[in-house]
Scaffold this active site. Structure first.
Site, mmCIF file in Angstrom:
data_model
loop_
_atom_site.group_PDB
_atom_site.id
_atom_site.type_symbol
_atom_site.label_atom_id
_atom_site.label_comp_id
_atom_site.label_asym_id
_atom_site.label_seq_id
_atom_site.Cartn_x
_atom_site.Cartn_y
_atom_site.Cartn_z
ATOM 1 N N GLU A 132 -19.467 20.928 -15.211
ATOM 2 C CA GLU A 132 -19.878 20.391 -15.313
ATOM 3 C C GLU A 132 -19.017 19.061 -14.449
ATOM 4 O O GLU A 132 -19.528 17.789 -14.526
ATOM 5 C CB GLU A 132 -19.429 19.885 -16.597
ATOM 6 C CG GLU A 132 -20.161 20.618 -17.792
ATOM 7 C CD GLU A 132 -19.862 21.027 -19.033
ATOM 8 O OE1 GLU A 132 -20.022 19.971 -19.599
ATOM 9 O OE2 GLU A 132 -19.584 21.543 -19.641
ATOM 10 N N SER A 167 -14.068 25.336 -26.938
ATOM 11 C CA SER A 167 -13.923 23.839 -27.834
ATOM 12 C C SER A 167 -12.949 23.998 -28.475
ATOM 13 O O SER A 167 -12.582 24.701 -29.518
ATOM 14 C CB SER A 167 -15.509 24.103 -28.693
ATOM 15 O OG SER A 167 -15.231 23.227 -29.763
ATOM 16 N N THR A 219 -40.661 25.252 -10.127
ATOM 17 C CA THR A 219 -40.684 23.311 -9.327
ATOM 18 C C THR A 219 -41.300 23.097 -10.762
ATOM 19 O O THR A 219 -42.057 23.764 -11.916
ATOM 20 C CB THR A 219 -42.424 23.846 -8.906
ATOM 21 O OG1 THR A 219 -43.645 23.872 -9.500
ATOM 22 C CG2 THR A 219 -41.899 24.590 -7.317
ATOM 23 N N HIS A 220 -40.181 21.922 -10.697
ATOM 24 C CA HIS A 220 -40.940 21.143 -12.184
ATOM 25 C C HIS A 220 -39.650 22.292 -13.089
ATOM 26 O O HIS A 220 -40.698 21.372 -14.470
ATOM 27 C CB HIS A 220 -42.993 20.835 -12.798
ATOM 28 C CG HIS A 220 -42.922 20.745 -11.302
ATOM 29 N ND1 HIS A 220 -43.190 19.329 -11.656
ATOM 30 C CD2 HIS A 220 -43.383 21.100 -10.652
ATOM 31 C CE1 HIS A 220 -44.207 19.080 -9.500
ATOM 32 N NE2 HIS A 220 -44.449 20.154 -9.946
ATOM 33 N N SER A 244 0.763 -1.465 0.060
ATOM 34 C CA SER A 244 0.125 -0.166 0.085
ATOM 35 C C SER A 244 1.069 1.145 -0.284
ATOM 36 O O SER A 244 0.339 2.292 0.587
ATOM 37 C CB SER A 244 -0.978 -0.355 1.058
ATOM 38 O OG SER A 244 -0.094 -0.104 2.218
ATOM 39 N N ASN A 252 -1.816 -2.580 12.909
ATOM 40 C CA ASN A 252 -3.317 -2.507 13.200
ATOM 41 C C ASN A 252 -3.876 -1.477 13.686
ATOM 42 O O ASN A 252 -4.549 -0.494 13.505
ATOM 43 C CB ASN A 252 -3.874 -3.799 13.580
ATOM 44 C CG ASN A 252 -3.650 -5.067 12.602
ATOM 45 O OD1 ASN A 252 -3.321 -4.898 12.037
ATOM 46 N ND2 ASN A 252 -4.649 -6.120 13.485
ATOM 47 N N ASN A 278 -18.037 27.149 -22.286
ATOM 48 C CA ASN A 278 -18.191 25.450 -21.857
ATOM 49 C C ASN A 278 -18.635 26.014 -20.572
ATOM 50 O O ASN A 278 -17.412 26.510 -19.479
ATOM 51 C CB ASN A 278 -17.639 24.174 -22.494
ATOM 52 C CG ASN A 278 -18.395 23.973 -23.949
ATOM 53 O OD1 ASN A 278 -19.214 24.844 -24.190
ATOM 54 N ND2 ASN A 278 -17.370 23.255 -24.624
ATOM 55 N N GLN A 315 -7.365 -2.301 4.052
ATOM 56 C CA GLN A 315 -6.552 -1.430 3.458
ATOM 57 C C GLN A 315 -7.159 -0.889 2.346
ATOM 58 O O GLN A 315 -6.166 -0.019 1.791
ATOM 59 C CB GLN A 315 -5.075 -2.234 3.047
ATOM 60 C CG GLN A 315 -4.393 -1.935 2.344
ATOM 61 C CD GLN A 315 -3.086 -2.189 1.815
ATOM 62 O OE1 GLN A 315 -1.958 -3.081 3.313
ATOM 63 N NE2 GLN A 315 -2.932 -3.131 0.905
ATOM 64 N N TYR A 370 -9.429 -6.457 12.386
ATOM 65 C CA TYR A 370 -8.601 -6.380 11.669
ATOM 66 C C TYR A 370 -8.833 -7.817 10.190
ATOM 67 O O TYR A 370 -8.149 -8.782 10.837
ATOM 68 C CB TYR A 370 -6.818 -6.209 11.759
ATOM 69 C CG TYR A 370 -6.450 -5.402 10.240
ATOM 70 C CD1 TYR A 370 -6.806 -4.913 10.072
ATOM 71 C CD2 TYR A 370 -5.199 -6.499 9.187
ATOM 72 C CE1 TYR A 370 -6.335 -3.480 9.090
ATOM 73 C CE2 TYR A 370 -5.131 -6.061 8.517
ATOM 74 C CZ TYR A 370 -5.262 -4.536 8.219
ATOM 75 O OH TYR A 370 -4.377 -4.513 6.918
ATOM 76 N N LYS A 402 -7.885 3.025 2.049
ATOM 77 C CA LYS A 402 -7.481 5.081 1.887
ATOM 78 C C LYS A 402 -7.464 5.296 0.396
ATOM 79 O O LYS A 402 -7.475 6.297 0.618
ATOM 80 C CB LYS A 402 -5.943 4.331 2.251
ATOM 81 C CG LYS A 402 -5.443 3.684 3.756
ATOM 82 C CD LYS A 402 -4.459 3.768 3.929
ATOM 83 C CE LYS A 402 -4.166 3.003 5.115
ATOM 84 N NZ LYS A 402 -5.441 1.507 5.347
ATOM 85 N N LYS A 421 -17.695 28.651 -29.016
ATOM 86 C CA LYS A 421 -18.122 27.882 -27.345
ATOM 87 C C LYS A 421 -17.919 28.671 -26.536
ATOM 88 O O LYS A 421 -16.031 28.789 -27.132
ATOM 89 C CB LYS A 421 -17.902 26.793 -27.809
ATOM 90 C CG LYS A 421 -18.316 25.732 -28.939
ATOM 91 C CD LYS A 421 -20.348 25.647 -27.763
ATOM 92 C CE LYS A 421 -19.914 24.473 -27.279
ATOM 93 N NZ LYS A 421 -21.191 23.942 -27.361
HETATM 94 N N1 ARG Z 1 -1.254 -1.251 5.261
HETATM 95 C C1 ARG Z 1 -1.342 -1.822 5.861
HETATM 96 C C2 ARG Z 1 -3.552 -1.146 5.996
HETATM 97 O O1 ARG Z 1 -3.574 0.415 5.597
HETATM 98 C C3 ARG Z 1 -1.449 -1.732 8.255
HETATM 99 C C4 ARG Z 1 -2.338 -3.285 8.551
HETATM 100 C C5 ARG Z 1 -1.522 -4.425 8.231
HETATM 101 N N2 ARG Z 1 -1.642 -4.795 9.308
HETATM 102 C C6 ARG Z 1 -1.562 -6.462 9.430
HETATM 103 N N3 ARG Z 1 -2.076 -6.997 9.927
HETATM 104 N N4 ARG Z 1 -1.247 -6.885 8.208
HETATM 105 O O2 ARG Z 1 -4.239 -2.267 6.595
#
Ligand code: ARG
Length: 471
Positions: free
Chosen positions: A290, A277, A155-156, A23, A110, A285, A322, A317, A325, A283
């Site tokens: 959007e 455009s 409205t509408h 990660s 964790n 835009n 993971q 956990y 994130k 144009k």
């Molecule tokens: N990179 C992990 C996460 O974002 C950290 C926690 C990992 N814990 C484990 N027991 N593998 O969740």
């Protein structure tokens, strides 16, 4: 790459598995929180005599050095070290020797990752709160600058009754006020400290979780270790807050897109906030609106993704977590960008007041007021509705509007009409007469602006308090 957890393994990790489970490409964003969390943890370990104070000092200085390296661009994050926590811990041991290995006493990744993410969300909430308050301010300014402008209310998407443009803008202001209220709720749940939960069950060491909470400016400590490491509610709440906020911006976007079209011509967006455009030279835009409307979809998507990830997980956990994130970071970035760009865009819009008023000169937006006139003469509302409905049909057939009728024509529909009917249904009268609390009259809009300013200043005080409690 030798692993911090390598002892139990006879074979090295498949390179594909390393890449899949890593990660670090996205959680390196948490480096500041990770280091601050580790420093607080090391202080606590020393304070509780779990490590010696000179060991804690070595660890803390080592961590500070790593932060300097990261910020100077002198740190290479390794995929083989999986995540931000192990990248930093490995480097710490390289810098200060085996004593670095004492940092992870009474701690697990964790509770560590939960701590980092809580701190990160708190920090970003303050920035988002500031941007939100600034957008509210920009809306207030727009309302005040155009306080006499009258526009058709819908409205509408059919013209309904005349309203003040300021009143329409304030509707968005009060939506954002509620968004800020939700942000405060997210803060409360982000402000709970998970460290000390260990992997899942707590720790055998005599730690002091409240000391860590105090060091890191947390208002509370998780009551249950299993909950502490597996709770992602605060992220889900953040994503719900963000989804509702984006929904509001998306609705405003939809209006800006309509209003800046040749069909409406109610507003003109500044050149700086539009794009052209590649083929059609004429144009201009409204891409920003959007895209905000479009990006609302991905913010909802991130919420749905995490709700789905979390729904089937047994305690405590699981690596699935993971997956929280990337969606969180993406939501934070999207919301921040959308809020800043909208505040800038709003400050640059031109409001075409004569066009708005003109549309009202050729429609029946004053029909309710004509009915209300009859009610004030004693006619039950249902009958008044019928009388005006017939008048409208007559005018459509004659190709005119209600105020084009002569008093004699009015009287053919009801003897209750007198000379003052024309004055009673001018566009200006229609707006001024809606003087009920929260209504569109100038008086009510002034009062609403006053209440809005109070709300805004309360938000600033809340932000001042939050700012003292972040990294
Ligand atoms: N990179 C992990 C996460 O974002 C950290 C926690 C990992 N814990 C484990 N027991 N593998 O969740």
């Amino acid at each position: 790459m030798s692993k911090l957890w390598g002892g139990r393994f006879a074979k090295s990790t498949d390179i594909m598995v390393e890449e899949f489970t890593s990660s670090i490409s996205f959680d390196n964003r948490l480096y500041k929180e990770d280091i601050a969390g580790s420093i607080a943890h090391a202080k606590m370990l020393a304070k509780c005599d779990i490590i010696a104070s000179d060991e804690a000092e070595l660890i803390i200085n080592g961590l500070k050095g790593i932060q300097t390296d990261i910020e100077a661009g002198n740190f290479t994050f390794e995929i083989g070290l999986e995540d931000i926590h192990m990248n930093i811990e490995k480097r710490l041991t390289e810098r200060i020797g085996p004593v670095g290995g004492k940092l992870h006493t009474a701690r697990s990744r964790n509770d560590q990752v939960a701590l980092d993410t809580h701190m990160y969300v708190k920090r970003e909430l303050v920035k988002i709160g500031e941007l939100l308050a600034d957008l509210e301010q920009a809306i207030l300014e727009t309302a005040q600058k155009n306080k006499d402008v009258i526009m058709p209310g819908y409205t509408h998407l059919q013209r309904a009754q005349p309203i003040l443009f300021a009143h329409h803008m304030l509707a968005y202001f009060f939506m954002l006020i509620r968004d800020f209220g939700r942000l405060k709720g997210v803060w409360e749940r982000a402000d709970i400290m998970p460290l000390g939960a260990g992997a899942l069950a707590g720790t055998t060491f005599p730690i002091d979780r409240h000391f860590v909470a105090q060091e890191l400016n947390f208002g509370a400590v998780y009551d249950n270790s299993l909950d502490a490491v597996s709770d992602r509610d605060y992220i889900l709440e953040f994503m719900s807050f963000a989804s509702i906020l984006m929904m509001h911006l998306s609705r405003l976007s939809e209006e800006f897109i309509l209003w800046s079209s040749a069909e409406f011509q109610f507003i003109e967006l500044d050149d700086a906030h539009c794009t052209g455009s590649s083929i059609m030279p004429q144009k201009k835009n409204p891409d920003v609106s959007e895209l905000v409307r479009g990006k609302t979809g991905r913010v909802y998507g991130n919420l749905m993704a995490l709700l789905t990830v979390a729904k089937g997980l047994p305690l405590a956990y699981n690596k699935d977590l993971q997956e929280d994130k990337e969606g969180l970071f993406d939501t934070i970035d999207t919301v921040k960008f959308s809020l800043s760009i909208y505040a800038a865009m709003l400050r640059g819009i031109k409001v075409n007041s004569s066009r708005m008023l003109n549309t009202l000169r050729h429609d029946f937006s004053n029909a309710t007021d004509m009915a209300d006139y009859l009610v004030k003469q004693g006619l039950p509302f249902r009958q008044a509705h019928e009388v005006v409905g017939k008048s409208v049909r007559y005018c459509i057939e004659q190709g005119k509007t209600l105020t084009d009728m002569s008093i004699d024509e009015f009287k053919t529909f009801s003897p209750l009409f007198s000379d003052d009917i024309l004055e009673a249904i001018t566009i200006e009268t229609c707006v001024a007469a809606r003087n009920s609390y929260g209504g569109t009259s100038s008086e009510q809009v002034e009062l609403a602006i006053g209440r809005g300013k109070t709300e805004l200043s309360n938000q600033h005080s809340a932000l001042d308090t939050y700012r003292k409690n972040i990294l």
